[in-house]
Design a protein around this motif. Structure first.
Motif, short mmCIF file in Angstrom:
data_model
loop_
_atom_site.label_atom_id
_atom_site.label_comp_id
_atom_site.label_asym_id
_atom_site.label_seq_id
_atom_site.Cartn_x
_atom_site.Cartn_y
_atom_site.Cartn_z
N ALA A 1 3.98 -1.98 -2.10
CA ALA A 1 5.41 -1.98 -2.38
C ALA A 1 5.93 -3.42 -2.37
CB ALA A 1 6.15 -1.15 -1.33
N LYS A 2 7.01 -3.68 -3.06
CA LYS A 2 7.62 -5.00 -3.07
C LYS A 2 8.10 -5.36 -1.66
CE LYS A 2 11.20 -7.67 -5.41
NZ LYS A 2 12.26 -7.63 -6.43
N SER A 3 7.83 -6.60 -1.25
CA SER A 3 8.24 -7.04 0.09
C SER A 3 9.76 -7.23 0.13
CB SER A 3 7.56 -8.36 0.45
OG SER A 3 8.12 -9.41 -0.31
N ALA A 4 10.27 -7.42 1.36
CA ALA A 4 11.67 -7.82 1.51
C ALA A 4 11.79 -9.27 1.03
CB ALA A 4 12.09 -7.68 2.97
N THR A 5 12.97 -9.85 1.09
CA THR A 5 13.21 -11.15 0.45
C THR A 5 13.23 -12.35 1.39
OG1 THR A 5 15.59 -10.77 0.58
CG2 THR A 5 14.47 -10.08 -1.45
N ASP A 6 13.04 -12.14 2.70
CA ASP A 6 13.01 -13.28 3.62
C ASP A 6 11.66 -13.98 3.54
OD1 ASP A 6 15.59 -12.87 4.60
OD2 ASP A 6 14.89 -11.48 6.15
N ASP A 7 11.63 -15.28 3.86
CA ASP A 7 10.39 -16.04 3.85
C ASP A 7 9.35 -15.38 4.75
OD1 ASP A 7 8.64 -18.13 3.24
OD2 ASP A 7 9.29 -19.31 4.97
N ASP A 8 8.14 -15.30 4.27
CA ASP A 8 7.00 -14.72 4.98
C ASP A 8 7.06 -13.21 5.14
OD1 ASP A 8 5.76 -17.20 5.17
OD2 ASP A 8 6.75 -17.66 7.07
N ASP A 9 7.97 -12.50 4.47
CA ASP A 9 7.92 -11.04 4.45
C ASP A 9 6.66 -10.63 3.69
OD1 ASP A 9 10.20 -10.50 5.90
OD2 ASP A 9 11.50 -10.38 4.14
N THR A 10 6.10 -9.50 4.04
CA THR A 10 4.81 -9.10 3.48
C THR A 10 4.88 -7.80 2.69
OG1 THR A 10 4.18 -7.87 5.46
CG2 THR A 10 3.57 -10.21 5.38
N SER A 11 3.91 -7.62 1.85
CA SER A 11 3.63 -6.36 1.18
C SER A 11 2.20 -6.02 1.56
CB SER A 11 3.74 -6.52 -0.34
OG SER A 11 3.26 -5.37 -1.00
N GLU A 12 1.98 -4.82 2.06
CA GLU A 12 0.64 -4.43 2.51
C GLU A 12 0.20 -3.18 1.79
OE1 GLU A 12 0.59 -4.06 6.75
OE2 GLU A 12 1.46 -6.06 7.05
N VAL A 13 -1.11 -3.07 1.65
CA VAL A 13 -1.69 -1.89 1.00
C VAL A 13 -3.08 -1.65 1.58
CG1 VAL A 13 -2.70 -3.18 -0.92
CG2 VAL A 13 -2.04 -0.80 -1.26
N GLU A 14 -3.48 -0.39 1.64
CA GLU A 14 -4.81 -0.03 2.12
C GLU A 14 -5.52 0.77 1.05
OE1 GLU A 14 -4.84 1.98 5.87
OE2 GLU A 14 -3.50 0.52 6.80
N CYS A 15 -6.85 0.65 1.05
CA CYS A 15 -7.65 1.45 0.13
C CYS A 15 -7.65 2.90 0.61
CB CYS A 15 -9.09 0.94 0.08
SG CYS A 15 -9.25 -0.67 -0.70
N PRO A 16 -7.70 3.83 -0.34
CA PRO A 16 -7.81 5.24 0.05
C PRO A 16 -9.14 5.51 0.77
CG PRO A 16 -7.33 5.01 -2.31
CD PRO A 16 -7.64 3.65 -1.78
#
Length: 102
Positions: free
Chosen positions: A64-79
């Motif tokens: 998913a798209k991260s939030a907009t603050d510096d160093d905000d993250t987007s994470e994903v895992e393999c099924p």
């Protein structure tokens, strides 16, 4: 952009630039696409391809798209049942600090 040769599978995609002009990379099927940033000096897509005759059912998962603050993250895992073979970041505004595997 660069395509993997016939009979091989794209397992990784990266961007090479002589300056900090890379917006990031994305995988499109068996193609690696690197995007030049605004006022950039040009980028080169680098694909990691492998011949894996017994391998099938590859998938690309996008977080998913991260939030907009510096160093905000987007994470994903393999099924379940899948193994992670690569991780990259893409932003069309030269605002990607990078990607890491944890």
């Amino acid at each position: 952009e660069v395509d993997c040769p016939a009979g091989t599978q794209l397992t990784g995609c990266s961007c090479n630039a002589s300056s900090r002009s890379c917006d990031g990379v994305r995988m499109e099927g068996n193609r690696c696409v690197a995007q030049n940033g605004g006022s950039g000096t040009g980028v080169t897509a680098q694909a990691r391809c492998g011949a894996m005759p017994l391998s099938s059912n590859w998938t690309t998962i996008t977080g998913a798209k991260s939030a907009t603050d510096d160093d905000d993250t987007s994470e994903v895992e393999c099924p379940a049942g899948y193994e992670l073979t690569g991780c990259q970041c893409f932003s069309p505004w030269m605002s990607c600090d990078g990607a890491s595997i944890e």
